[in-house]
Design a protein around this motif. Structure first.
Motif, PDB file in Angstrom:
ATOM      1  N   PHE A 118      34.549 -27.375  44.139  1.00 21.45           N
ATOM      2  CA  PHE A 118      33.938 -26.671  43.012  1.00 21.45           C
ATOM      3  C   PHE A 118      33.001 -25.584  43.502  1.00 21.45           C
ATOM      4  N   ASN A 122      31.125 -23.438  37.207  1.00 18.93           N
ATOM      5  CA  ASN A 122      32.268 -24.259  36.816  1.00 18.93           C
ATOM      6  C   ASN A 122      33.602 -23.790  37.376  1.00 18.93           C
ATOM      7  N   ASN A 124      36.653 -23.803  40.161  1.00 23.66           N
ATOM      8  CA  ASN A 124      37.238 -24.756  41.091  1.00 23.66           C
ATOM      9  C   ASN A 124      38.397 -24.099  41.827  1.00 23.66           C
ATOM     10  N   GLN A 128      40.553 -21.218  39.616  1.00 23.49           N
ATOM     11  CA  GLN A 128      40.105 -19.862  39.985  1.00 23.49           C
ATOM     12  C   GLN A 128      40.209 -19.681  41.501  1.00 23.49           C
ATOM     13  N   GLY A 292      51.006 -26.205  26.104  1.00 23.70           N
ATOM     14  CA  GLY A 292      49.978 -27.226  26.305  1.00 23.70           C
ATOM     15  C   GLY A 292      48.681 -26.846  25.619  1.00 23.70           C
ATOM     16  N   SER A 293      47.923 -27.837  25.282  1.00 25.21           N
ATOM     17  CA  SER A 293      46.719 -27.555  24.515  1.00 25.21           C
ATOM     18  C   SER A 293      45.608 -26.975  25.374  1.00 25.21           C
ATOM     19  N   ARG A 294      45.707 -27.133  26.701  1.00 25.60           N
ATOM     20  CA  ARG A 294      44.634 -26.632  27.550  1.00 25.60           C
ATOM     21  C   ARG A 294      44.941 -25.261  28.132  1.00 25.60           C
ATOM     22  N   ASP A 295      46.187 -25.011  28.432  1.00 23.91           N
ATOM     23  CA  ASP A 295      46.466 -23.819  29.219  1.00 23.91           C
ATOM     24  C   ASP A 295      47.945 -23.505  29.067  1.00 23.91           C
ATOM     25  N   VAL A 342      41.910 -28.305  38.739  1.00 28.28           N
ATOM     26  CA  VAL A 342      41.259 -29.027  39.827  1.00 28.28           C
ATOM     27  C   VAL A 342      41.921 -30.383  40.077  1.00 28.28           C
TER      28      VAL A 342
ATOM     29  N   SER B  17      49.822 -31.951  29.146  1.00 27.70           N
ATOM     30  CA  SER B  17      49.416 -30.904  28.221  1.00 27.70           C
ATOM     31  C   SER B  17      50.399 -30.803  27.078  1.00 27.70           C
ATOM     32  N   ARG B  72      43.340 -19.404  26.911  1.00 29.26           N
ATOM     33  CA  ARG B  72      43.956 -20.323  27.875  1.00 29.26           C
ATOM     34  C   ARG B  72      44.645 -19.596  29.016  1.00 29.26           C
ATOM     35  N   LEU B  75      41.938 -18.452  32.264  1.00 26.22           N
ATOM     36  CA  LEU B  75      41.082 -19.369  33.010  1.00 26.22           C
ATOM     37  C   LEU B  75      41.007 -19.006  34.488  1.00 26.22           C
ATOM     38  N   PRO B  79      35.926 -18.888  34.530  1.00 26.31           N
ATOM     39  CA  PRO B  79      35.855 -20.274  34.046  1.00 26.31           C
ATOM     40  C   PRO B  79      35.394 -20.358  32.603  1.00 26.31           C
ATOM     41  N   PHE B 108      34.914 -22.788  24.895  1.00 27.16           N
ATOM     42  CA  PHE B 108      36.076 -23.127  25.700  1.00 27.16           C
ATOM     43  C   PHE B 108      35.771 -24.428  26.441  1.00 27.16           C
ATOM     44  N   PRO B 109      36.682 -25.381  26.388  1.00 29.60           N
ATOM     45  CA  PRO B 109      36.362 -26.688  26.988  1.00 29.60           C
ATOM     46  C   PRO B 109      36.177 -26.590  28.489  1.00 29.60           C
ATOM     47  N   ARG B 110      35.209 -27.308  28.986  1.00 28.50           N
ATOM     48  CA  ARG B 110      34.974 -27.336  30.426  1.00 28.50           C
ATOM     49  C   ARG B 110      35.988 -28.272  31.096  1.00 28.50           C
ATOM     50  N   GLY B 111      36.085 -29.467  30.576  1.00 25.53           N
ATOM     51  CA  GLY B 111      37.083 -30.407  31.066  1.00 25.53           C
ATOM     52  C   GLY B 111      37.171 -30.473  32.567  1.00 25.53           C
ATOM     53  N   PHE B 112      38.372 -30.219  33.105  1.00 26.24           N
ATOM     54  CA  PHE B 112      38.581 -30.274  34.537  1.00 26.24           C
ATOM     55  C   PHE B 112      37.717 -29.271  35.276  1.00 26.24           C
ATOM     56  N   GLY B 113      37.330 -28.218  34.585  1.00 30.43           N
ATOM     57  CA  GLY B 113      36.565 -27.179  35.262  1.00 30.43           C
ATOM     58  C   GLY B 113      35.102 -27.532  35.434  1.00 30.43           C
ATOM     59  N   GLU B 114      34.684 -28.623  34.839  1.00 28.26           N
ATOM     60  CA  GLU B 114      33.272 -28.982  34.927  1.00 28.26           C
ATOM     61  C   GLU B 114      32.912 -29.422  36.332  1.00 28.26           C
ATOM     62  N   ARG B 115      31.878 -28.853  36.855  1.00 31.86           N
ATOM     63  CA  ARG B 115      31.442 -29.243  38.193  1.00 31.86           C
ATOM     64  C   ARG B 115      30.982 -30.698  38.168  1.00 31.86           C
ATOM     65  N   ARG B 116      31.456 -31.426  39.123  1.00 32.35           N
ATOM     66  CA  ARG B 116      31.070 -32.829  39.185  1.00 32.35           C
ATOM     67  C   ARG B 116      29.792 -32.981  39.983  1.00 32.35           C
TER      68      ARG B 116
END
Lengths: 402, 281
Positions: A118, A122, A124, A128, A292-295, A342, B17, B72, B75, B79, B108-116
């Protein structure tokens, strides 16, 4: 700079007619050359061919559309490309690496290598990949690759690159995609076994999502014909398979131009039983989870071969074997893990940024005339197509298309 | 053949998805995907419906076609795709801005893109007052690069192409499906009908179909009645609304307002034989 063009020409003349045994000897220590075709894919003529149908029309459905990988340890002597966890460890000082690899430090190691995927804001490495800098990945060290000679000995609109020789000894093979991706586990698999890409593409062709058909028109002879029209298109029709997953011959398919499917009209000629088309841009369907709903990038991806061409050899059993070659935009190579985001890195261990960076380094095609920089890699896909009845898109419908 | 872990992920992520899209159908505007019907009868100030050859589209008060920038698809470049349209993009595209004091209610949803921050830490949920794009109503407001900006159907930040002309839809699908005209399909009518009757928007209006999308029709066939296949019901079917069941034939047949109903068997399931009249709600 391209290499050994003049020498290549002479070798081609002789190598094209090498018997299979001789070809294998020429390859030397390589083993497990290919489990799905001749090592001289699309470049060796066969001797006994039937006459074409009286109307000169021949249809085929593509059963295999696979990145050709030559197995053997000489290609990747250091092993396959490290996964992100191993890459993280490899970059550490030895003492720290040893410490983190202790079982009691597993949780700390996982936290650290995952955090390395990461970036700020935000970002990853797979969603990106442009925004990360990574070390180059391991690339193919062997001098051998399947593929086609795409630049024809000229470097007018290409960038500096080293060329491969085919296992049959044909030189001048352009396949930088294989040079970069050929040591990844997804491509190479466990040594001697087709990798994920090979398995995955076969599934997509069987499902009807990427299924391709080839329609030849005006074929007068399978040995020599100066002019053949080649329709290379997608079909929405799902192939019928036998109990082992092989496509059944003689099934009917319809070509389609309805997005995301494409229809390419090529001009080719047959020489010594080998059909070769003139270079032109070729597009074919490549969907990844469309809608897909995300991308939805998946819906917009495609196989985009610039200056693409087919080189297909007629086989005595009625099938075609050979190659599609062309220059591919570098990002197209990592579309799948890029769409995966990611998760592709966390679960599959793929460093998309590293892949993209290395692909850019080895890019040899789609050169910007202003900057001189290349944004595409030479690429090849291995094709095996079996006889089928192919109904072309009706003429009236074609007229309404661009 | 065994599927490896990495292969599973490569194939599974887009597949998951797809499942998501099936659960929340048709949030896309690209012309080659299903166009979701409108659910709202009120639009942002100045927005109206404009007639177009293939689809009716939303337009601004000057009659210029509204485009949705599908976040979408962006991305890779940012981000937070809501902030994508700046500089070169902003020079070409004019955002449909909400009032300056409007509070954003979508992101826009962070989801997988959210820094852990730490392994196992779940991504933060939506702030209070926000909806997710998947569950968004037709019109929401996002914190865009130029301020509060309208979003259509959760994903499509609304813009007008600078310098375009009234009625021009030329950039539909441009840049790999990033820019798509905002197509208008009227809200789905509420039906009082047998459970296997649905409504399909075709040829500019809704038609009634069976569960397979084949249009229903009434009328009188000529001498040759090929293709006039009765729209049948079960023996225990009961009348509902304007629908009655006729149990006199070998198989019970639905009647609509007293007329026998048939179902299209044509290759184009939205067409009917000569003499047939498509049923419309």
């Amino acid at each position: 700079m391209t290499y050994a063009k003049a020498r290549k020409r002479n070798l081609i003349r002789t190598a094209c007619f090498l018997p299979l045994g001789g070809a294998l000897l020429a390859v030397g220590p390589m083993t497990g050359v290919a489990d799905f075709g001749s090592p001289a894919i699309g470049q060796q003529a066969v001797t006994k061919l039937p006459n074409p149908p009286a109307d000169g029309i021949m249809g085929f459905v593509v059963e295999d559309f696979i990145p050709p990988v030559i197995q053997g340890k000489d290609a990747c002597p250091e092993g396959t490309v490290r996964k992100v966890r191993d890459e993280y460890l490899a970059a550490l000082p030895e003492a720290e690496r040893t410490r983190l690899m202790l079982k009691e430090n597993e949780e700390e190691l996982v936290a650290k290598w995952q955090a390395s995927l990461f970036g700020s804001n935000n970002t990853n490495i797979c969603s990106q990949p442009d925004m990360f800098t990574r070390a180059d990945m391991r690339t193919v060290q062997s001098k051998f690759s399947h593929g086609l000679d795409l630049d024809g000995g000229k470097s007018v609109d290409t960038c500096a690159h080293e060329e491969f020789a085919s296992p049959a000894g044909v030189t001048g093979i352009d396949n930088q995609e294989y040079r970069v991706m050929g040591c990844t586990l997804e491509w190479r698999g466990v040594d001697g076994i087709a990798g994920d890409q090979a398995i995955g593409t076969r599934q997509f062709h069987a499902s009807g999502e990427w299924t391709q058909v080839i329609l030849l028109k005006g074929v007068d002879s399978l040995q020599h014909d100066d002019s053949v029209e080649v329709i290379y298109a997608n079909t929405p029709d799902r192939p019928v398979q036998d109990s082992k997953g092989h496509f059944l011959r003689g099934a009917s398919f319809s070509a389609s131009t309805k997005l995301p499917r494409h229809r390419n009209v090529l001009h080719g000629r047959i020489e010594n039983g080998v059909l070769t088309t003139d270079p032109q841009d070729i597009m074919l369907a490549q969907t990844w989870g469309q809608g897909g709903s995300r991308d939805i990038r998946g819906n917009r991806t495609k196989f985009d071969y610039r200056r693409g061409k087919l080189q297909l050899t007629f086989q005595p059993d009625g099938s075609l074997r050979g190659m599609l070659g062309g220059y591919k935009p570098v990002f197209d190579v990592i579309q799948s893990p890029g769409i995966g985001g990611v998760g592709s890195a966390l679960v599959a261990g793929i460093d998309c940024a590293q892949y993209l960076q290395t692909l850019r380094k080895y890019a040899d095609g789609i050169r910007d005339p202003k900057t001189g920089k290349c944004s595409g890699v030479s690429s090849a896909m291995q094709i095996r197509a079996i006889p089928a009845f192919v109904n072309d898109v009706p003429a009236a419908e074609r007229m309404t298309k661009r | 053949m065994a599927v490896t872990r990495s292969q599973f992920w490569l194939m599974a992520v887009p597949a998951l998805s797809l499942i998501g899209s099936a659960m929340t159908p048709a949030t896309a505007q690209p012309a080659d995907l299903p166009i979701p019907p409108a659910t709202a009868s009120e639009y942002p100030q100045g927005v109206k419906i404009a007639k177009s050859s293939a689809y009716n589209v939303y337009a601004n008060k000057r009659g210029l076609t509204l485009y949705g920038m599908d976040m979408r698809t962006l991305l890779r470049w940012n981000p937070d795709p809501a902030k994508y349209c700046q500089a070169e993009c902003a020079a070409k595209w004019e955002p449909l801005l909400a009032p300056k004091d409007a509070k954003p209610n979508i992101m826009f949803p962070r989801g997988f893109g959210e820094r852990r921050v730490a392994p196992g830490t779940p991504p933060p949920g939506l702030p209070a007052g926000f909806v997710s794009p998947q569950a968004a109503p037709d019109w929401t407001i996002i914190d865009g690069a130029a301020g509060p900006q309208w979003v259509y159907k959760g994903w499509h930040m609304v813009f007008v192409r600078k310098g375009s002309k009234r009625g021009s839809n030329d950039l539909d699908g441009a840049e790999g499906g990033t820019w798509n005209t905002l197509k208008f399909v009227p809200p789905v009518p509420v039906l009082t009908a047998p459970s296997n009757v649905a409504a399909l928007f075709t040829s500019g209006a809704y038609a009634l179909t069976d569960k397979d999308g084949r249009v229903l029709f009434t009328g009188q066939c000529d001498a040759i009645c090929d293709g006039w296949v009765p729209f049948t019901g079960g023996m225990a079917s009961r009348a509902i609304g304007d629908w009655q069941i006729n149990t006199a034939p070998d198989a019970p047949q639905w009647h609509y307002r007293g007329k026998a109903v048939f179902v299209s068997q044509r290759d184009d399931p939205t067409s009917v034989p000569a003499g047939g009249t498509v049923l419309r709600p």
